[in-house]
Design a protein around this motif. Structure first.
Motif, PDB file in Angstrom:
ATOM      1  N   TRP A 185      42.992  60.389  52.268  1.00 45.59           N
ATOM      2  CA  TRP A 185      43.039  58.932  52.381  1.00 45.59           C
ATOM      3  C   TRP A 185      44.480  58.458  52.263  1.00 45.59           C
ATOM      4  O   TRP A 185      45.230  58.906  51.401  1.00 45.59           O
ATOM      5  CB  TRP A 185      42.203  58.266  51.296  1.00 45.59           C
ATOM      6  CG  TRP A 185      40.723  58.475  51.447  1.00 45.59           C
ATOM      7  CD1 TRP A 185      40.017  59.544  51.014  1.00 45.59           C
ATOM      8  CD2 TRP A 185      39.798  57.603  52.085  1.00 45.59           C
ATOM      9  NE1 TRP A 185      38.685  59.403  51.333  1.00 45.59           N
ATOM     10  CE2 TRP A 185      38.526  58.213  51.991  1.00 45.59           C
ATOM     11  CE3 TRP A 185      39.902  56.370  52.713  1.00 45.59           C
ATOM     12  CZ2 TRP A 185      37.376  57.632  52.500  1.00 45.59           C
ATOM     13  CZ3 TRP A 185      38.761  55.789  53.227  1.00 45.59           C
ATOM     14  CH2 TRP A 185      37.521  56.416  53.124  1.00 45.59           C
ATOM     15  N   SER A 186      44.860  57.529  53.150  1.00 47.01           N
ATOM     16  CA  SER A 186      46.192  56.948  53.104  1.00 47.01           C
ATOM     17  C   SER A 186      46.111  55.508  53.584  1.00 47.01           C
ATOM     18  O   SER A 186      46.070  55.244  54.795  1.00 47.01           O
ATOM     19  CB  SER A 186      47.167  57.745  53.972  1.00 47.01           C
ATOM     20  OG  SER A 186      48.452  57.149  53.984  1.00 47.01           O
ATOM     21  N   CYS A 190      41.718  57.289  57.094  1.00 46.97           N
ATOM     22  CA  CYS A 190      41.114  58.496  56.518  1.00 46.97           C
ATOM     23  C   CYS A 190      41.277  59.616  57.540  1.00 46.97           C
ATOM     24  O   CYS A 190      40.876  59.473  58.696  1.00 46.97           O
ATOM     25  CB  CYS A 190      39.636  58.277  56.191  1.00 46.97           C
ATOM     26  SG  CYS A 190      38.822  59.746  55.495  1.00 46.97           S
ATOM     27  N   LEU A 224      35.273  52.975  57.815  1.00 47.35           N
ATOM     28  CA  LEU A 224      35.704  53.390  56.482  1.00 47.35           C
ATOM     29  C   LEU A 224      34.787  52.825  55.395  1.00 47.35           C
ATOM     30  O   LEU A 224      34.499  53.495  54.402  1.00 47.35           O
ATOM     31  CB  LEU A 224      37.152  52.951  56.230  1.00 47.35           C
ATOM     32  CG  LEU A 224      38.224  53.622  57.095  1.00 47.35           C
ATOM     33  CD1 LEU A 224      39.611  53.239  56.621  1.00 47.35           C
ATOM     34  CD2 LEU A 224      38.063  55.133  57.074  1.00 47.35           C
ATOM     35  N   LYS A 228      32.693  55.257  52.876  1.00 46.43           N
ATOM     36  CA  LYS A 228      32.747  55.198  51.410  1.00 46.43           C
ATOM     37  C   LYS A 228      31.352  55.038  50.812  1.00 46.43           C
ATOM     38  O   LYS A 228      31.033  55.658  49.791  1.00 46.43           O
ATOM     39  CB  LYS A 228      33.655  54.043  50.976  1.00 46.43           C
ATOM     40  CG  LYS A 228      35.135  54.288  51.248  1.00 46.43           C
ATOM     41  CD  LYS A 228      35.988  53.122  50.753  1.00 46.43           C
ATOM     42  CE  LYS A 228      37.467  53.393  50.970  1.00 46.43           C
ATOM     43  NZ  LYS A 228      38.323  52.264  50.512  1.00 46.43           N
TER      44      LYS A 228
END
Length: 333
Positions: A185-186, A190, A224, A228
């Motif tokens: 993750w950044s 992802c 995303l 999650k």
């Protein structure tokens, strides 16, 4: 070093992660089980019927490896059916295999070439799809699903796999290979680093990288956010480190299961059943091309080596024949 038998009839063994057939250069005593075929490791698992047919042709018909055995090759190619592409692919495979065995049969001889040409004339190869489906229909269906917090694990799995398939244009095989241990993750991105052997894997080529990006315009379609939620729901129940797990057994799923999930979403969204799960690659990339996305970015995202591959096999328009017919008939109004 130990060798592990991978499939029935001792077709192949595995040594240092490389699958191969048993091999002998004494062709007089060779059987099909002893051939070394440098091919994808899943060949035996995916096409057992054709391989058994090849073994029968080579053993029962007395194939000896001499030039006079062209008739055996022709009979085998015809026995595959009337598909030119299938016969031509098997001719290529035989050419590589028989070369390893020092056989004198020329797979480009006039007799074999005319058989291949006859198969072409009888059943010319046609593209699977001449047009594609409207991506907006599937997105509207996914958008109208209940809130992800209330979705069942089944519906959550299907929504996530379809969003990833559409936003990355990857094969079902690649989606099944995604691993949570290779996830990074950044910020709003992802990244998955795929270490598994894929269809396009070859020596000297870097591993496949799949990137997912945040979509802020509509949280219901944000991959995303769905990812999650999926990781949160499956964290305590998963029995595998693969991203996608069965919503019944909580173990990893195969590419065929991923394909079935995508097909279920397409069917629920009203897409014509002639379209397979793999059609998401063409539908998504064609939509991106029509939207003005640079061709370079499309090729990189879908992991295509050349623009010719995209233009020949995947770029399709969403056709509506009624527009032309209605415009002509309206002239009488």
């Amino acid at each position: 070093m130990s060798r592990q038998i991978l499939c029935r009839d001792n077709f192949r063994f595995k040594q240092n992660g490389v699958s191969m057939f048993k091999f002998s250069r004494e062709f007089a005593d060779i059987s099909f089980d002893q051939m070394l075929i440098c091919s994808h490791p899943d060949l035996i698992d995916t096409e057992p019927d054709r391989l058994c047919r090849l073994r029968t042709a080579f053993t029962d018909q007395g194939f000896s490896g001499r030039a006079t055995d062209e008739a055996v090759i022709c009979d085998y190619l015809v026995s595959l059916g009337r598909s030119y592409s299938v016969a031509n692919t098997h001719r290529s495979m035989l050419s590589q295999t028989l070369e390893l065995l020092n056989c004198n049969v020329c797979l480009n001889s006039k007799r074999i070439s005319r058989v291949i040409k006859g198969l072409f004339n009888e059943n010319p190869p046609m593209p699977r799809y001449v047009e594609t489906w409207d991506v907006s229909k599937v997105l509207i269906y996914l958008k109208n699903l209940p809130c992800i917090e209330t979705l069942s694990l089944r519906d959550l799995s299907l929504k996530l796999v379809c969003l990833i398939a559409l936003t990355t244009a990857q094969r079902c095989q690649t989606l099944a290979a995604l691993d949570v241990d290779s996830m990074s993750w950044s910020g709003d991105t992802c990244t998955f680093y795929v270490k598994a052997l894929l269809k396009t894997s070859k020596p000297g080529k870097s591993s496949t990288v799949v990137k997912l990006y945040r979509y802020e315009k509509d949280v219901t379609l944000d991959v995303l956010t769905v990812l999650k939620q999926y990781l949160s729901v499956t964290r305590k129940r998963r029995k595998s480190r693969k991203l996608f797990i069965s919503y019944k057994t909580f173990d990893e799923v195969s590419p065929s299961t991923i394909s079935r999930w995508v097909k279920e979403v397409l069917s629920a969204a009203g897409i014509d059943p002639i379209f397979k799960a793999h059609s998401t690659r063409g539908a998504a990339s064609s939509q991106a091309f029509r939207a003005g996305v640079p061709l370079r970015d499309i090729l990189k995202t879908a992991n295509w080596a050349s623009a010719r591959t995209f233009a020949t096999f995947y770029q399709r328009d969403v056709s509506d024949g009624s527009v032309f017919a209605n415009s002509v008939l309206q002239t009488a109004a």
